[in-house]
Each structure stands twice: as structure tokens, then as C-alpha cells.
Design a protein around this motif. Structure first.
Motif, PDB file in Angstrom:
ATOM      1  N   ASN A  47       0.826  -1.215   0.000  1.00  0.00           N
ATOM      2  CA  ASN A  47       0.000   0.000   0.000  1.00  0.00           C
ATOM      3  C   ASN A  47       0.861   1.266   0.000  1.00  0.00           C
ATOM      4  OD1 ASN A  47      -2.167  -1.694   0.123  1.00  0.00           O
ATOM      5  ND2 ASN A  47      -2.667  -1.302   2.274  1.00  0.00           N
ATOM      6  N   ALA A  48       1.947   1.228   0.747  1.00  0.00           N
ATOM      7  CA  ALA A  48       2.844   2.396   0.786  1.00  0.00           C
ATOM      8  C   ALA A  48       3.438   2.654  -0.602  1.00  0.00           C
ATOM      9  CB  ALA A  48       3.956   2.177   1.807  1.00  0.00           C
ATOM     10  N   LEU A  49       3.857   1.589  -1.263  1.00  0.00           N
ATOM     11  CA  LEU A  49       4.441   1.741  -2.604  1.00  0.00           C
ATOM     12  C   LEU A  49       3.387   2.247  -3.587  1.00  0.00           C
ATOM     13  CD1 LEU A  49       6.524  -1.569  -2.603  1.00  0.00           C
ATOM     14  CD2 LEU A  49       7.488   0.751  -2.697  1.00  0.00           C
ATOM     15  N   TYR A  50       2.178   1.728  -3.445  1.00  0.00           N
ATOM     16  CA  TYR A  50       1.090   2.141  -4.352  1.00  0.00           C
ATOM     17  C   TYR A  50       0.782   3.628  -4.185  1.00  0.00           C
ATOM     18  CZ  TYR A  50      -3.638   2.718  -6.132  1.00  0.00           C
ATOM     19  OH  TYR A  50      -4.752   3.195  -6.794  1.00  0.00           O
ATOM     20  N   VAL A  51       0.581   4.075  -2.950  1.00  0.00           N
ATOM     21  CA  VAL A  51       0.232   5.488  -2.711  1.00  0.00           C
ATOM     22  C   VAL A  51       1.405   6.378  -3.130  1.00  0.00           C
ATOM     23  CG1 VAL A  51      -0.433   7.203  -0.977  1.00  0.00           C
ATOM     24  CG2 VAL A  51      -1.397   4.895  -0.879  1.00  0.00           C
ATOM     25  N   ARG A  52       2.618   5.947  -2.784  1.00  0.00           N
ATOM     26  CA  ARG A  52       3.790   6.748  -3.156  1.00  0.00           C
ATOM     27  C   ARG A  52       3.842   6.963  -4.659  1.00  0.00           C
ATOM     28  NH1 ARG A  52       9.795   4.454  -3.374  1.00  0.00           N
ATOM     29  NH2 ARG A  52       8.765   3.334  -5.059  1.00  0.00           N
ATOM     30  N   ASP A  53       3.687   5.880  -5.419  1.00  0.00           N
ATOM     31  CA  ASP A  53       3.863   5.999  -6.872  1.00  0.00           C
ATOM     32  C   ASP A  53       2.668   6.679  -7.535  1.00  0.00           C
ATOM     33  OD1 ASP A  53       6.253   4.891  -6.427  1.00  0.00           O
ATOM     34  OD2 ASP A  53       5.829   2.947  -7.335  1.00  0.00           O
ATOM     35  N   ARG A  54       1.473   6.420  -7.027  1.00  0.00           N
ATOM     36  CA  ARG A  54       0.287   7.063  -7.649  1.00  0.00           C
ATOM     37  C   ARG A  54       0.353   8.585  -7.493  1.00  0.00           C
ATOM     38  NH1 ARG A  54      -6.128   5.488  -6.909  1.00  0.00           N
ATOM     39  NH2 ARG A  54      -6.960   7.544  -7.469  1.00  0.00           N
ATOM     40  N   PHE A  55       0.937   9.042  -6.367  1.00  0.00           N
ATOM     41  CA  PHE A  55       0.936  10.488  -6.113  1.00  0.00           C
ATOM     42  C   PHE A  55       2.341  11.107  -6.215  1.00  0.00           C
ATOM     43  CE2 PHE A  55      -2.943   8.800  -4.339  1.00  0.00           C
ATOM     44  CZ  PHE A  55      -3.865   9.619  -4.957  1.00  0.00           C
ATOM     45  N   ASN A  56       3.251  10.369  -6.863  1.00  0.00           N
ATOM     46  CA  ASN A  56       4.607  10.898  -7.106  1.00  0.00           C
ATOM     47  C   ASN A  56       5.260  11.435  -5.837  1.00  0.00           C
ATOM     48  OD1 ASN A  56       4.475  10.405  -9.914  1.00  0.00           O
ATOM     49  ND2 ASN A  56       3.171  12.221 -10.104  1.00  0.00           N
TER      50      ASN A  56
END
Ligand code: RIB
Ligand code: CA
Length: 322
Positions: A47-56
Motif C-alpha cells: 500500500n505504501a508503494l502504491y500510494v507513493r507511486d500514484r501520487f509521485n
């Protein structure tokens, strides 16, 4: 610029807090450290990787603790609160990015050592990573600028526990870790249910975010459906408490809060497991080590309207980033 490490068991309110940090003007996010809690360590790290990458978000993700130091009040993950995937069961695509190879606790030590006196550590999950970091580096209390913890409940404003009559989830999930941390001497502020349950977000607030805050607002709207349903089942009201974002609000605008100094201990066994107990530094107690405890700050009051305004204003700047 405040240099920040965000230590999170990233579920729904953690993700909202991470976006609050990301869009805040004077924050330099140095790292996201994950822990088990709202979901397994595999899921919270994904989830951390997903949120990080989705929102740059330009911060590395470090995988941290997968279990508590010893006891815990729980033997399963709270999917009824955060969904099976920890993010309200929204569709999460396959994530190609991977976390850093350094362990989360070691990353806290390394970053604090490289930036002595400069790091604000905002911890909104179990305190397992911070306690593990203290084991690795007993000098950590002198290296950190501050630690802001979402956790605990001291009975102010009528709030005592959310997973038992006296215990809050983050503390109950690893009570021994919390007890170690609160006795360590790290300059610590505890943002407990006393204030986080005082502030709520309602349908109107989420609609505004969806309409005004671009993809971030849409994302928050989507993940909050599950969270609101849980709260409605529990309280009969379609509103949710503002837990982890209150810790971020303290970092950004401490003047929104009233605090008092206190020694803090955590009960680690028995029916009161996870209870946070505060001792008054102005009282001389006759027993135990209550008089020698290092002082923490515990939050006792909050300007909820000011906090919600700050959150909304900060998220509105997400549109400028898209
Ligand atoms: O009790 C609230 C806390 O438990 C929040 O940090 C939430 O994310 C869960 O971990
Ligand atoms: Ca959390």
C-alpha cells in the motif's frame, strides 16, 4: 523545512495522513517506514508503494516490523475497519516497485544519525519499529528532534479505548514496544483518542475533497467508503474520527492543540492490556518509579475546525501538482 520520517501501518486513515504530509508546504519527507497492524506487513508495504507511486511522492519505502515484540491484544488484522487489502478494498494494480533492502528500524537509525537533531518521526501505527530502532541505537533519543505518536487514550474528553474499554489499537497491538518508547526519553508528543476522536469528517467533507482535490480527493473519497461504513455500524453516524491525520496536524500546526506534560506507562498484560497511564509530574507518588519517568507531552484538546480547515486547504494544493 521539516525533515520527516513517516512510520505507518498503512490502512485508510494512514493513507489520508500520508497525502496530508505530502501536500504540506514545509515538509521534506525523507522516508516511509511500514509496519504490520491495519494489515499484514506485505499488504501495508504494498500500500505504501502504491500510494507513493500514484501520487509521485519522492520518498523511499522501507519495510519494517512484521510482528510485535512480545504480547499483543490481537491475533488477526482489522479487515472490518480497513478492508482486506488495508485500503478499503479499492482495486490496487500489481505494483512493480519494491521497497528498499534496509530494514525499517535500521532506516530510522541511519536517517536520524545522518541528520542529528533534525528529524521529526511521525509514528501512526504500532511502535514496534521505533522500539526496534532504540534497541539498535540507544542514542536515538538524542538524535531525533521529536517523535509524534498517534496512539493511546488517557481519558480526556471522555475518551478511553477503541479496542477495549481502556486500550487504543496502536498501543494494544504492541504494548511493550510502546512502553519502551515512552520511557526512552525521546522528545515525544502523544496524539491519542482524547483528541483524535474529537475531530470527525462527514459526507460533506469527503464530497468537498472529491470535487476540489483532484485525484487525491477522489482516492480519499474511494478508500473512505469502507471506513465510514465501519464507523456507521459502530456509532450509527456516517462520520469517521481523524486519527492519523491528527498526528500530522500536530507536526504542521501544534498551536491547534493543548497539551500537558506527563510520564507515561503502558499496561502489557491482563484485561487492561494496552492501557496508557499518565502520571502527573507535579505529584510526588509514594510507590514505584512514577516520579522518575521522562516527560512526554500528551494532547488534551484540539481545535477541530482549525484542523479540518488545514487538512482541506492542504489537500486542495494537490490540484497544482496534477
Ligand atoms: O486507533 C486508531 C489507529 O489504529 C490508527 O492509527 C489506525 O490507522 C489504526 O492503526
Ligand atoms: Ca495507523
Amino acid at each position: 523545512m521539516k525533515k520527516v520520517i513517516f512510520d505507518t501501518d498503512i490502512g485508510i486513515d494512514d493513507a489520508m495522513a500520508l497525502l496530508f504530509l505530502h501536500y504540506a508546504r514545509d515538509v521534506d519527507l525523507q522516508a516511509i517506514v511500514t509496519g504490520f497492524g491495519n494489515a499484514s506487513i506485505e499488504d501495508t508495504t504494498r500500500n505504501a508503494l502504491y500510494v507513493r507511486d500514484r501520487f509521485n511522492i519522492a520518498a523511499p519505502v522501507y519495510r519494517g516490523a512484521e510482528e510485535s515484540m512480545s504480547t499483543s491484544l490481537f491475533d488477526s488484522y482489522p479487515d472490518f475497519v480497513h478492508g482486506k487489502n488495508g485500503l478499503g478494498d479499492i482495486d490496487i494494480p500489481h505494483i512493480r516497485a519494491t521497497h528498499e533492502s534496509t530494514d525499517g528500524a535500521q532506516a530510522i537509525v541511519d536517517i536520524a544519525t545522518a541528520n542529528p537533531g533534525d528529524i521529526s518521526l511521525v509514528a501512526v501505527g504500532r511502535l514496534s519499529n521505533v522500539a526496534n530502532a532504540l534497541k539498535l541505537c540507544p542514542e536515538l533519543p538524542q538524535l531525533l528532534r521529536e517523535l509524534i505518536v498517534m496512539g493511546g487514550a488517557f481519558g480526556f474528553n471522555g475518551h478511553r479505548g477503541n479496542v477495549s474499554p481502556v486500550a487504543e489499537a496502536n498501543i494494544a497491538g504492541d504494548p511493550e514496544a510502546a512502553d519502551i518508547v515512552f520511557q526512552s526519553g525521546i522528545p515525544t508528543t502523544i496524539v491519542g483518542l482524547d483528541v483524535t476522536a474529537q475531530t470527525t469528517m462527514d459526507d460533506n467533507f469527503f464530497e468537498l475533497l472529491k470535487n476540489e482535490a483532484g485525484d487525491a480527493g477522489q482516492f480519499i473519497f474511494d478508500i473512505s467508503r469502507h471506513y465510514l461504513a465501519f464507523h456507521e455500524e459502530r456509532t450509527g453516524r456516517h462520520v469517521c474520527s481523524v486519527h492519523d491525520s491528527s498526528a500530522v496536524a500536530y507536526l504542521l500546526a501544534p498551536e491547534l492543540f493543548t497539551t500537558r506534560d506527563a510520564g507515561v506507562r503502558v499496561v502489557s498484560t491482563g484485561p487492561a492490556m494496552g492501557q496508557t497511564i499518565w502520571s502527573d509530574p507535579n505529584v510526588s507518588y509514594q510507590t514505584g518509579t512514577w516520579n522518575e519517568l521522562p516527560r512526554c507531552k500528551i494532547c488534551t484538546g484540539v481545535d477541530s475546525r482549525g484542523l479540518l480547515t488545514l487538512y482541506r486547504k492542504t489537500l486542495l494544493s494537490a490540484v497544482d501538482h496534477s
